[in-house]
Write an enzyme that holds these catalytic residues in place. Structure first.
Site, mmCIF file in Angstrom:
data_model
loop_
_atom_site.group_PDB
_atom_site.id
_atom_site.type_symbol
_atom_site.label_atom_id
_atom_site.label_comp_id
_atom_site.label_asym_id
_atom_site.label_seq_id
_atom_site.Cartn_x
_atom_site.Cartn_y
_atom_site.Cartn_z
ATOM 1 N N ILE A 152 0.764 -1.306 -0.107
ATOM 2 C CA ILE A 152 -0.224 -0.121 -0.010
ATOM 3 C C ILE A 152 0.874 1.247 -0.048
ATOM 4 O O ILE A 152 0.524 2.211 -0.758
ATOM 5 C CB ILE A 152 -1.017 -0.115 1.320
ATOM 6 C CG1 ILE A 152 -1.948 -1.322 1.075
ATOM 7 C CG2 ILE A 152 -1.733 1.394 1.316
ATOM 8 C CD1 ILE A 152 -2.805 -1.558 2.274
ATOM 9 N N ARG A 233 -3.105 1.628 11.109
ATOM 10 C CA ARG A 233 -3.736 1.176 12.153
ATOM 11 C C ARG A 233 -3.730 2.375 13.234
ATOM 12 O O ARG A 233 -2.376 3.165 13.447
ATOM 13 C CB ARG A 233 -2.942 -0.022 12.592
ATOM 14 C CG ARG A 233 -3.367 -1.337 11.994
ATOM 15 C CD ARG A 233 -4.787 -1.817 12.140
ATOM 16 N NE ARG A 233 -5.170 -2.958 11.517
ATOM 17 C CZ ARG A 233 -5.804 -2.872 10.124
ATOM 18 N NH1 ARG A 233 -5.848 -1.824 9.652
ATOM 19 N NH2 ARG A 233 -5.976 -4.111 10.058
ATOM 20 N N GLU A 262 -11.047 1.608 18.346
ATOM 21 C CA GLU A 262 -12.091 1.694 17.604
ATOM 22 C C GLU A 262 -13.208 0.878 18.065
ATOM 23 O O GLU A 262 -13.085 0.103 18.822
ATOM 24 C CB GLU A 262 -11.879 1.003 16.212
ATOM 25 C CG GLU A 262 -10.982 2.006 15.477
ATOM 26 C CD GLU A 262 -10.602 1.421 13.977
ATOM 27 O OE1 GLU A 262 -11.115 0.500 13.539
ATOM 28 O OE2 GLU A 262 -9.606 2.040 13.552
ATOM 29 N N HIS A 280 -12.855 4.503 9.169
ATOM 30 C CA HIS A 280 -11.994 3.064 8.773
ATOM 31 C C HIS A 280 -12.755 2.743 7.331
ATOM 32 O O HIS A 280 -13.221 1.514 7.389
ATOM 33 C CB HIS A 280 -12.123 2.056 9.910
ATOM 34 C CG HIS A 280 -11.021 0.999 9.645
ATOM 35 N ND1 HIS A 280 -10.397 0.440 10.666
ATOM 36 C CD2 HIS A 280 -10.210 0.696 8.674
ATOM 37 C CE1 HIS A 280 -9.347 -0.248 10.193
ATOM 38 N NE2 HIS A 280 -9.408 -0.232 8.961
HETATM 39 C C1 GLV Z 1 -8.357 -3.227 6.735
HETATM 40 O O1 GLV Z 1 -7.998 -2.286 7.674
HETATM 41 C C2 GLV Z 1 -7.456 -3.978 6.433
HETATM 42 O O2 GLV Z 1 -6.383 -4.364 7.166
HETATM 43 O O3 GLV Z 1 -7.726 -4.971 5.677
#
Ligand code: GLV
Length: 313
Positions: A152, A233, A262, A280
């Protein structure tokens, strides 16, 4: 090989494509009352909101696989699973684009103050185009610091460059020089990342080592007037400290998609106009969520038909 008695317990409503795959190899129960079915489960499809720990494992003596239908697996005690011979899988790749899109959208929204402008319009405060109203920051020419250059993080770097951002990163392991060159990113040490980035975007997993990497002292080492974006996170950031550092203006803004506890959000953050708060949603597109559920099901299917799982952690 069909094992009609193999039970998969799911903690989420599965799309038809995932369900039919699992029904080829056994039965599927849940999400309704999933906890009471654990004693018979050979497979569990879990979510980040499900804590898979020694206590849960003790209630699931037949369990062979925990297929987390998300990419992060900080909700799973992987060591406890290994000890019991339970395989753990996650869902890499299928959510990379959606997550990176959201990270960049949040970055732009935070720096250009989009939610604030929209709230102002809805409050009847838009009185026509004015030269000095609704000013935000510039991303062109800004130095983007990325903490954690995995899938990502890399996808965010690729998206940031066409906007004219200079990208530097710090990661557990440094990428090969050729990959760095292809992505156009420069490795820097942690302190340099903090002190020289105009925008810092987090893309590292939540582990004991990354807990509160952005504590108050790290936040105050960030450039005055810089921005923090967290779509990774919540526990990476000391949320109460972040509220203080935003309130006294050291940071110009923050964009958060994830939180320490959360669904709770540090109340002091809710009072600040410079923070953009999302619930989220990084991977929340129908196509991505279906792909995540399907990959979790494919991992279970592989396991229950005696093949290696596709994406073990
Ligand atoms: C979402 O937060 C994931 O880890 O896919």
């Amino acid at each position: 090989m069909k094992l009609p008695m193999a039970l998969t317990v799911t903690t989420l409503e599965l799309p038809e494509s995932a369900l039919s795959l699992l029904q080829e190899v056994g039965t599927v129960e849940g999400p309704e009352g999933w906890e009471s079915r654990l004693d018979r489960a050979e497979a569990l499809i879990a979510l980040l909101t499900v804590r898979v720990d020694a206590d849960l494992l003790a209630r699931a003596p037949k369990l062979r696989i925990v297929a987390n239908a998300v990419v992060g697996y900080d909700n799973v005690d992987v060591a406890a699973c290994r000890e019991r011979g339970v395989v753990v899988t996650n869902t890499p790749d299928v959510l990379t684009d959606a997550s990176a899109d959201l990270a960049l959208a949040l970055l732009l929204a935070t720096v250009r103050k989009l939610p604030q402008a929209e709230r102002s319009l809805r409050a009847g405060e838009f009185h026509g185009w004015r030269f000095w109203d609704y000013l935000g920051g510039d991303v062109g020419g800004a130095t983007l610091g990325i903490f954690g250059l995995g899938r990502i993080g890399q996808a965010v770097a690729r998206r940031a460059r066409p906007f004219g951002m200079r990208v530097q990163y710090h990661s557990r392991s440094r990428l090969p020089a050729q990959t760095e060159a292809e992505l156009g990113v420069t490795w820097v040490d942690w302190d340099t990342l903090l002190t020289t980035s105009d925008i810092l975007s987090l893309h590292a997993p939540s582990t004991p080592q990354t807990r509160h990497v952005l504590d108050e002292s790290a936040l105050r080492r960030m450039r005055r007037g810089s921005y923090l974006i967290n779509t990774a996170r919540g526990p990476l950031v000391d949320e109460a400290a972040l509220a203080r550092v935003l309130a006294d203006g050291h940071l110009a803004g923050a964009g958060l998609d994830v939180y320490e506890r959360e669904p709770a959000v540090e109340p002091a953050l809710l009072d600040l106009q410079t923070v953009v708060l999302l619930p989220h949603i990084a991977s929340a597109t129908p196509r991505t969520r279906e792909a995540m559920a399907r990959l979790a099901a494919r991992n279970v299917h592989a396991m229950l038909t005696g093949r290696p799982p596709l994406t073990p952690v």
